[in-house]
Scaffold this motif. Sequence first.
Motif, mmCIF file in Angstrom:
data_model
loop_
_atom_site.group_PDB
_atom_site.id
_atom_site.type_symbol
_atom_site.label_atom_id
_atom_site.label_comp_id
_atom_site.label_asym_id
_atom_site.label_seq_id
_atom_site.Cartn_x
_atom_site.Cartn_y
_atom_site.Cartn_z
ATOM 1 N N TYR A 30 0.702 -1.135 0.176
ATOM 2 C CA TYR A 30 0.088 0.010 -0.051
ATOM 3 C C TYR A 30 0.903 1.238 -0.059
ATOM 4 O O TYR A 30 2.255 1.146 0.782
ATOM 5 C CB TYR A 30 -0.901 -0.145 1.228
ATOM 6 C CG TYR A 30 -1.891 -1.109 1.291
ATOM 7 C CD1 TYR A 30 -1.652 -2.222 0.716
ATOM 8 C CD2 TYR A 30 -3.133 -0.996 2.226
ATOM 9 C CE1 TYR A 30 -2.855 -3.090 0.546
ATOM 10 C CE2 TYR A 30 -3.960 -1.792 2.361
ATOM 11 C CZ TYR A 30 -3.947 -3.173 1.628
ATOM 12 O OH TYR A 30 -4.973 -4.022 1.560
ATOM 13 N N TYR A 46 -9.062 0.030 16.140
ATOM 14 C CA TYR A 46 -9.643 -1.171 15.361
ATOM 15 C C TYR A 46 -10.846 -1.792 16.654
ATOM 16 O O TYR A 46 -10.211 -2.084 17.669
ATOM 17 C CB TYR A 46 -8.731 -2.011 14.869
ATOM 18 C CG TYR A 46 -7.729 -1.476 14.005
ATOM 19 C CD1 TYR A 46 -6.947 -0.330 14.383
ATOM 20 C CD2 TYR A 46 -7.910 -2.080 12.686
ATOM 21 C CE1 TYR A 46 -6.079 -0.099 13.141
ATOM 22 C CE2 TYR A 46 -7.100 -1.656 11.570
ATOM 23 C CZ TYR A 46 -6.229 -0.427 11.988
ATOM 24 O OH TYR A 46 -5.475 0.053 10.914
ATOM 25 N N GLU A 90 2.381 -0.714 11.902
ATOM 26 C CA GLU A 90 2.631 -0.977 10.494
ATOM 27 C C GLU A 90 3.818 -0.354 10.027
ATOM 28 O O GLU A 90 4.536 0.412 10.358
ATOM 29 C CB GLU A 90 1.439 -0.507 9.497
ATOM 30 C CG GLU A 90 0.193 -1.099 9.888
ATOM 31 C CD GLU A 90 -1.412 -0.522 9.539
ATOM 32 O OE1 GLU A 90 -1.907 -0.998 9.046
ATOM 33 O OE2 GLU A 90 -0.842 0.877 9.511
ATOM 34 N N GLU A 104 -12.385 0.377 6.609
ATOM 35 C CA GLU A 104 -12.323 -1.326 6.411
ATOM 36 C C GLU A 104 -13.325 -2.041 7.560
ATOM 37 O O GLU A 104 -13.476 -1.565 8.531
ATOM 38 C CB GLU A 104 -11.007 -1.516 6.562
ATOM 39 C CG GLU A 104 -10.417 -2.780 6.917
ATOM 40 C CD GLU A 104 -10.176 -3.842 5.814
ATOM 41 O OE1 GLU A 104 -11.037 -3.749 4.960
ATOM 42 O OE2 GLU A 104 -9.269 -4.641 5.902
#
Length: 341
Positions: free
Chosen positions: A148, A188, A210, A290
């Motif tokens: 990404y 999340y 990440e 998402e």
Amino acid sequence: MTSIATLGSHCSLQVLKGAKDEGLKTILVCEKKREKLYKRFPFIDELIIVDSFKEVLDQKCQSILEENNAVLIPHGTLVAQMSSEEIESIKTPVFGNKWILRWESDREMKEKLMREAKLPMPKPVTEPSEIEKLVIVKRQGAAGGKGYFMAANEGDYNAKRNQLISEGTISKDETLYIQEYAAGVLAYLTFFYSPLKEELEFFGVDQRHESDIEGLGRIPAEQQMKSDKVPSFNVIGNSPLVLRESLLDEVYKMGENFVEAARRVVKPGMNGPFCIEGVYDENAKFTSFEFSARIVAGSNIYMDGSPYYSLLFNETMSMGKRIAREVKTATESNQLDKITT
Ligand code: ATP
């Protein structure tokens, strides 16, 4: 007696430990190369050794699972390594709703369900020429953020895409998905919907770490500007987060909207664990980029129970154990068809 089976990766240890704690037999579909790792854990009763996870579709594997009255717990590795058709063809009862996993994997279907659930989303950008603000460019399916990249305009997009193609990270004919970048605090949000109790539980919040987008934040701007590396969003691990209590009501509302939307769109709806993933901006407004329609690896941080589950259960309750509890209750009351597909 029902047993719990899963693929050896992602959150399998937590899932099988939880099942064992609930007194259920545990089965791991395990790649040969990981046999040594998983044999370290005494709560795994049986290993089905395979060369590739796709063998879960083979008659041999299915028969073993059937003999053991297994319920298969789907997780990110199943979604990443198998096509929707393959997942839908699994004969072993799959915990939750295997049909909704297609909605997780396909970007357009995903967006449709999120809109149906009234989740505030970042604007999709259809063409690179239409990039006006900072965007994030994603690959299809659960790629875990690998490959990404961010782009500020069409030229930037083309340069980075070409660089990733030449490095072999993405392929030339890959369809990429472009979305406006939402800045804020990552959150999340994991839930569990029980069709037996007809109740939504909020399990907890995690953050994904990440690489190397986070690594980039640790070096001064001067060095950042000299670097021509395209930072990726490859997930490395997760850490816990608790929210301001005033945000909780909205969190439950989002979870409930999602459950209701899923029920309308893909029967039997969103049963079992799921996760809504996004960011909180400076006004504590949530934007969701998402969802995952199954257990997420972020729940691994709460193997000893989460802060929010400690409010709902007077015992240590991991997501793995919660799933096993649901399977056990359904088995005892002859309602397995209500919680599996
Ligand atoms: P998963 O492994 O969860 O299936 P995925 O491949 O579907 O991941 P996303 O979760 O959509 O990908 O994105 C990966 C990461 O990229 C996110 O964790 C987040 O850090 C970042 N990200 C994605 N979309 C956005 C956005 N619109 N704005 C800001 N950051 C984003």
